[in-house]
Scaffold this motif. Structure first.
Motif, PDB file in Angstrom:
ATOM      1  N   GLY A   4       0.836  -1.197   0.000  1.00 50.17           N
ATOM      2  CA  GLY A   4       0.000   0.000   0.000  1.00 50.17           C
ATOM      3  C   GLY A   4       0.869   1.244   0.000  1.00 50.17           C
ATOM      4  O   GLY A   4       1.648   1.466   0.930  1.00 50.17           O
ATOM      5  N   ALA A   8       0.290   6.502   4.480  1.00 51.64           N
ATOM      6  CA  ALA A   8       0.740   5.667   5.608  1.00 51.64           C
ATOM      7  C   ALA A   8       1.854   4.714   5.158  1.00 51.64           C
ATOM      8  O   ALA A   8       2.888   4.592   5.829  1.00 51.64           O
ATOM      9  N   GLY A   9       1.653   4.051   4.015  1.00 47.49           N
ATOM     10  CA  GLY A   9       2.673   3.120   3.510  1.00 47.49           C
ATOM     11  C   GLY A   9       3.946   3.854   3.125  1.00 47.49           C
ATOM     12  O   GLY A   9       5.066   3.378   3.390  1.00 47.49           O
ATOM     13  N   ASP A  29       2.128  -1.120  -4.731  1.00 47.19           N
ATOM     14  CA  ASP A  29       0.789  -0.512  -4.777  1.00 47.19           C
ATOM     15  C   ASP A  29       0.095  -1.006  -6.037  1.00 47.19           C
ATOM     16  O   ASP A  29       0.708  -1.127  -7.100  1.00 47.19           O
ATOM     17  N   GLN A  30      -1.209  -1.254  -5.896  1.00 49.07           N
ATOM     18  CA  GLN A  30      -1.935  -1.761  -7.054  1.00 49.07           C
ATOM     19  C   GLN A  30      -2.252  -0.657  -8.073  1.00 49.07           C
ATOM     20  O   GLN A  30      -2.545  -0.949  -9.232  1.00 49.07           O
ATOM     21  N   GLY A  51      -8.205  14.708  -3.982  1.00 47.60           N
ATOM     22  CA  GLY A  51      -8.655  14.139  -2.707  1.00 47.60           C
ATOM     23  C   GLY A  51      -8.324  15.082  -1.572  1.00 47.60           C
ATOM     24  O   GLY A  51      -8.809  16.217  -1.535  1.00 47.60           O
ATOM     25  N   ALA A  52      -7.463  14.616  -0.651  1.00 46.26           N
ATOM     26  CA  ALA A  52      -7.128  15.436   0.518  1.00 46.26           C
ATOM     27  C   ALA A  52      -6.512  16.763   0.068  1.00 46.26           C
ATOM     28  O   ALA A  52      -5.812  16.830  -0.943  1.00 46.26           O
ATOM     29  N   PHE A  55      -3.456  19.473   5.780  1.00 44.89           N
ATOM     30  CA  PHE A  55      -3.291  18.656   6.989  1.00 44.89           C
ATOM     31  C   PHE A  55      -3.131  19.564   8.196  1.00 44.89           C
ATOM     32  O   PHE A  55      -2.792  20.751   8.050  1.00 44.89           O
ATOM     33  N   LEU A 231       0.704  -3.325  -9.124  1.00 46.69           N
ATOM     34  CA  LEU A 231       0.856  -4.698  -8.621  1.00 46.69           C
ATOM     35  C   LEU A 231       0.039  -4.905  -7.345  1.00 46.69           C
ATOM     36  O   LEU A 231       0.498  -4.574  -6.251  1.00 46.69           O
ATOM     37  N   PRO A 232      -1.166  -5.461  -7.482  1.00 51.72           N
ATOM     38  CA  PRO A 232      -1.915  -5.784  -6.260  1.00 51.72           C
ATOM     39  C   PRO A 232      -1.268  -6.950  -5.529  1.00 51.72           C
ATOM     40  O   PRO A 232      -0.796  -7.892  -6.168  1.00 51.72           O
ATOM     41  N   VAL A 233      -1.220  -6.862  -4.223  1.00 51.58           N
ATOM     42  CA  VAL A 233      -0.798  -8.034  -3.440  1.00 51.58           C
ATOM     43  C   VAL A 233      -2.075  -8.815  -3.172  1.00 51.58           C
ATOM     44  O   VAL A 233      -3.032  -8.277  -2.613  1.00 51.58           O
ATOM     45  N   ALA A 264      -0.507  -1.579   4.713  1.00 50.97           N
ATOM     46  CA  ALA A 264      -1.032  -0.201   4.795  1.00 50.97           C
ATOM     47  C   ALA A 264      -2.091   0.010   3.713  1.00 50.97           C
ATOM     48  O   ALA A 264      -2.002   0.924   2.903  1.00 50.97           O
ATOM     49  N   VAL A 265      -3.086  -0.874   3.718  1.00 48.98           N
ATOM     50  CA  VAL A 265      -4.185  -0.784   2.743  1.00 48.98           C
ATOM     51  C   VAL A 265      -5.489  -0.605   3.526  1.00 48.98           C
ATOM     52  O   VAL A 265      -5.525  -0.841   4.732  1.00 48.98           O
ATOM     53  N   GLY A 419      -2.391   2.907   8.773  1.00 48.59           N
ATOM     54  CA  GLY A 419      -3.247   3.674   7.875  1.00 48.59           C
ATOM     55  C   GLY A 419      -4.555   4.087   8.496  1.00 48.59           C
ATOM     56  O   GLY A 419      -4.842   3.839   9.670  1.00 48.59           O
ATOM     57  N   ALA A 420      -5.372   4.718   7.668  1.00 56.02           N
ATOM     58  CA  ALA A 420      -6.620   5.317   8.127  1.00 56.02           C
ATOM     59  C   ALA A 420      -7.596   4.277   8.671  1.00 56.02           C
ATOM     60  O   ALA A 420      -8.489   4.618   9.432  1.00 56.02           O
TER      61      ALA A 420
HETATM   62  C1  LIG Z   1     -12.005  13.088  -0.697  1.00 54.42           C
HETATM   63  C2  LIG Z   1     -11.122  13.019   0.500  1.00 54.42           C
HETATM   64  C3  LIG Z   1     -10.655  14.197   1.068  1.00 54.42           C
HETATM   65  C4  LIG Z   1      -9.826  14.147   2.190  1.00 54.42           C
HETATM   66  N1  LIG Z   1      -9.332  15.311   2.696  1.00 54.42           N
HETATM   67  C5  LIG Z   1      -8.447  15.271   3.711  1.00 54.42           C
HETATM   68  C6  LIG Z   1      -7.799  16.458   4.142  1.00 54.42           C
HETATM   69  O1  LIG Z   1      -7.990  17.548   3.580  1.00 54.42           O
HETATM   70  N2  LIG Z   1      -6.924  16.356   5.187  1.00 54.42           N
HETATM   71  C7  LIG Z   1      -6.637  15.167   5.786  1.00 54.42           C
HETATM   72  O2  LIG Z   1      -5.828  15.136   6.731  1.00 54.42           O
HETATM   73  N3  LIG Z   1      -7.205  14.009   5.369  1.00 54.42           N
HETATM   74  C8  LIG Z   1      -8.083  14.041   4.332  1.00 54.42           C
HETATM   75  N4  LIG Z   1      -8.642  12.881   3.877  1.00 54.42           N
HETATM   76  C9  LIG Z   1      -8.277  11.626   4.521  1.00 54.42           C
HETATM   77  C10 LIG Z   1      -6.880  11.155   4.114  1.00 54.42           C
HETATM   78  O3  LIG Z   1      -6.590  11.589   2.811  1.00 54.42           O
HETATM   79  C11 LIG Z   1      -6.802   9.631   4.148  1.00 54.42           C
HETATM   80  O4  LIG Z   1      -7.331   9.135   5.376  1.00 54.42           O
HETATM   81  C12 LIG Z   1      -5.376   9.143   3.999  1.00 54.42           C
HETATM   82  O5  LIG Z   1      -4.773   9.734   2.854  1.00 54.42           O
HETATM   83  C13 LIG Z   1      -5.370   7.624   3.915  1.00 54.42           C
HETATM   84  O6  LIG Z   1      -4.055   7.185   3.733  1.00 54.42           O
HETATM   85  P1  LIG Z   1      -3.720   5.624   3.795  1.00 54.42           P
HETATM   86  O7  LIG Z   1      -2.291   5.491   3.429  1.00 54.42           O
HETATM   87  O8  LIG Z   1      -4.176   5.049   5.074  1.00 54.42           O
HETATM   88  O9  LIG Z   1      -4.654   4.946   2.700  1.00 54.42           O
HETATM   89  P2  LIG Z   1      -4.874   5.172   1.142  1.00 54.42           P
HETATM   90  O10 LIG Z   1      -4.583   6.561   0.735  1.00 54.42           O
HETATM   91  O11 LIG Z   1      -6.229   4.621   0.888  1.00 54.42           O
HETATM   92  O12 LIG Z   1      -3.776   4.248   0.470  1.00 54.42           O
HETATM   93  C14 LIG Z   1      -3.900   2.857   0.402  1.00 54.42           C
HETATM   94  C15 LIG Z   1      -3.147   2.368  -0.801  1.00 54.42           C
HETATM   95  O13 LIG Z   1      -3.218   0.950  -0.806  1.00 54.42           O
HETATM   96  C16 LIG Z   1      -3.294   0.524  -2.152  1.00 54.42           C
HETATM   97  N5  LIG Z   1      -3.834  -0.842  -2.150  1.00 54.42           N
HETATM   98  C17 LIG Z   1      -5.064  -1.246  -1.744  1.00 54.42           C
HETATM   99  N6  LIG Z   1      -5.144  -2.587  -1.827  1.00 54.42           N
HETATM  100  C18 LIG Z   1      -3.955  -3.035  -2.272  1.00 54.42           C
HETATM  101  C19 LIG Z   1      -3.412  -4.329  -2.544  1.00 54.42           C
HETATM  102  N7  LIG Z   1      -4.116  -5.446  -2.360  1.00 54.42           N
HETATM  103  N8  LIG Z   1      -2.145  -4.417  -3.006  1.00 54.42           N
HETATM  104  C20 LIG Z   1      -1.396  -3.285  -3.208  1.00 54.42           C
HETATM  105  N9  LIG Z   1      -1.861  -2.053  -2.973  1.00 54.42           N
HETATM  106  C21 LIG Z   1      -3.117  -1.927  -2.495  1.00 54.42           C
HETATM  107  C22 LIG Z   1      -4.181   1.563  -2.823  1.00 54.42           C
HETATM  108  O14 LIG Z   1      -3.962   1.594  -4.227  1.00 54.42           O
HETATM  109  C23 LIG Z   1      -3.736   2.839  -2.129  1.00 54.42           C
HETATM  110  O15 LIG Z   1      -2.743   3.529  -2.840  1.00 54.42           O
HETATM  111  C24 LIG Z   1      -9.466  12.896   2.752  1.00 54.42           C
HETATM  112  C25 LIG Z   1      -9.936  11.707   2.176  1.00 54.42           C
HETATM  113  C26 LIG Z   1     -10.756  11.759   1.065  1.00 54.42           C
HETATM  114  C27 LIG Z   1     -11.240  10.489   0.434  1.00 54.42           C
END
Ligand SMILES: Cc1cc2nc3c(=O)[nH]c(=O)nc-3n(C[C@H](O)[C@H](O)[C@H](O)COP(=O)(O)OP(=O)(O)OC[C@H]3O[C@@H](n4cnc5c(N)ncnc54)[C@H](O)[C@@H]3O)c2cc1C
Length: 447
Positions: A4, A8-9, A29-30, A51-52, A55, A231-233, A264-265, A419-420
């Motif tokens: 991921g 976070a990742g 990352d997929q 998106g975001a 912060f 590349l999905p895991v 971190a997905v 992650g989130a």
């Molecule tokens: C529209 C929107 C607006 C936001 N605005 C804000 C903001 O202004 N401020 C703020 O602080 N937060 C904001 N957030 C929240 C914040 O952006 C997210 O909570 C944070 O970016 C999540 O990060 P993450 O790394 O946990 O997950 P993600 O960003 O969801 O990343 C997960 C990654 O895992 C990958 N993945 C999934 N499954 C697999 C697999 N099987 N194999 C390989 N890769 C995989 C995905 O492709 C993805 O890249 C917003 C969210 C959204 C949706």
């Protein structure tokens, strides 16, 4: 291995590289690019966040937030910028009204005792140690429906697209939950949660990166030796003293062995990958979907605000509107006005089934009505950004479920989740979560 490449990742992989340069750190990352929910795209020839957007600048414990520190670590300290105005309004009864100052996520310290249904000192603290309730469950009986529906829920909705009556107090307002263990009135708890804030008076609450958050993503990705995209895991299994990952499409899969894994997905793919690990179950978690409609309008006079929130009770599809170039001076361009509206509330996602052109029409019409004008001018450029299942909806006791998962993982070779899905939706919380996962992995690998 890091699975991921969201923030976070990326933060986890960056920390692993910094602390243990001798390790082979590979990030999968997929998607066709890293960053997950952080992605800057172009609208009318300039950057706009898909998106975001920003912060938190400060850490609840004091000092800069983890996101600010991470940006500094990758050389973007000078690119950090702050809103020109944070003044926001709430749209109620056909007009835009200032958000009340000095509240905690819309919860006033006190209200007129005559209007306050039940916030009298009781037989003990509002919450038992570790107890969790919904935000609405704590606030509604003590401040009334109006406060929750007009202020608390729209503010929570801006972060989670979530409902006050579903969201966990411990996740959404942890300082208030802690204070509620020591106070027998909400007034006392809100007062002490506000006092516990370590922010410097006058310091900007929010930050972003000039040029867009993709710059942070790109700088992080560039600091890593091996980022594998598209590349999905698909499978994760114990193998010897470590892990075996099945990676790639079903028709073109390969295996990769790893001593340790940071997962971190989002919660659903994480639960699927963890289903093959003995004695471990992923965390059940619902997600809300949102769509953001970005409009580049010919220069248009707007109220002098960063934007406004729209309570669900007002009956609009739009739940928040940001006046991008009024909020962020670095986005200003001559002859253009940038507006981004957000649509979609947890449990009320039928509006998102509209086609993009339909959604654009609805947003233009509603924003004009909310601003009290006949119509908005035809946009120079417009885009709809959809985030299906983008925002986690933490229900009460989510924190306990995450603790149980982490405890179950300790029975296995080096593995950590980040992650989130686990530690909070905001970017700084995701960065901290990635850093902690990296530290957990290193401790397991190196003792
Ligand atoms: C529209 C929107 C607006 C936001 N605005 C804000 C903001 O202004 N401020 C703020 O602080 N937060 C904001 N957030 C929240 C914040 O952006 C997210 O909570 C944070 O970016 C999540 O990060 P993450 O790394 O946990 O997950 P993600 O960003 O969801 O990343 C997960 C990654 O895992 C990958 N993945 C999934 N499954 C697999 C697999 N099987 N194999 C390989 N890769 C995989 C995905 O492709 C993805 O890249 C917003 C969210 C959204 C949706």
């Amino acid at each position: 291995m890091v699975i991921g490449g969201g923030i976070a990742g990326l933060a986890a992989a960056h920390r692993l590289r910094e602390r243990a340069p001798h390790l082979d750190v590979v990030l999968f990352d997929q998607g066709d690019r890293p960053g997950g929910k952080l992605r800057t795209v172009e609208l009318a020839g300039g950057p706009v966040e898909r998106g975001a957007e920003s912060f938190l600048s400060g850490d609840p414990a004091g000092g800069p937030s983890a996101a600010v520190r991470l940006a500094e670590q990758v050389g973007l300290g000078d690119a950090i910028v702050h809103p020109t105005t944070s003044k926001a309004a709430v749209a109620v009864d056909g007009g835009l009204h200032d958000l009340p100052p000095g509240t905690l996520m819309g919860i006033p310290v006190d209200t007129d005792p005559a209007e306050r249904p039940a916030d009298r000192p009781g037989s003990g603290p509002l919450l038992r140690p570790g107890e969790d309730v919904t935000v609405g469950g704590l606030v509604r009986p003590r401040r009334g429906d109006l406060v929750v529906d007009r202020f608390v829920e729209p503010l929570l909705g801006g972060v989670y697209a979530g409902r006050a009556d579903r969201l966990s107090l411990r996740m959404a307002l942890p300082a208030l939950a802690d204070a509620a263990e020591r106070s027998d009135t909400l007034t006392g708890a809100v007062r002490s949660a506000l006092a516990a804030r370590r922010s410097t008076p006058g310091a900007p609450v929010f930050s972003t990166v000039q040029g867009g958050l993709s710059r942070l993503v790109d700088a992080l990705a560039a600091s890593l030796p091996d980022v594998r995209l598209g590349l999905p895991v698909r499978e994760l299994r114990r193998h010897g003293t470590g892990w075996r990952l099945t990676v790639g499409s079903t028709r073109d899969a390969s295996t990769v062995d790893a001593d340790g894994v940071v997962l971190a997905v989002p919660a659903t793919p994480a639960a699927r990958l963890l289903s093959t690990v003995d004695g471990v179950a992923g965390v059940p978690l619902g997600y809300a979907s949102v769509a953001l409609v970005a409009l580049a309008l010919p220069a248009t006079k707007l109220p002098e605000l960063s934007g406004f929130l729209v309570p669900a009770t007002e009956g609009f599809a739009v739940k928040a509107v940001t006046f991008f170039d009024q909020k962020w001076s670095h986005l200003r361009r001559p002859g253009l006005t940038l507006v981004r509206a957000s649509v979609g509330r947890a449990g009320d996602e039928h509006q998102l089934q509209r086609t993009d052109p339909d959604l654009l029409d609805v947003v233009r019409d509603e924003v004009a009505r909310l601003l009290g004008v006949d119509r908005l001018p035809d946009p120079v450029d417009a885009a709809v950004f959809r985030w299906g299942g983008g925002l986690p909806q933490y229900e009460p006791h989510h924190r306990d479920r995450v603790a149980a998962l982490r405890a179950a993982l300790t029975a296995h070779p080096a593995i950590a989740v980040a992650g989130a899905a686990y530690d909070g939706v905001g970017i700084p919380a995701c960065v901290t979560s990635g850093w902690t996962a990296a530290d957990t992995l290193l401790e397991a690998l190196e003792g």
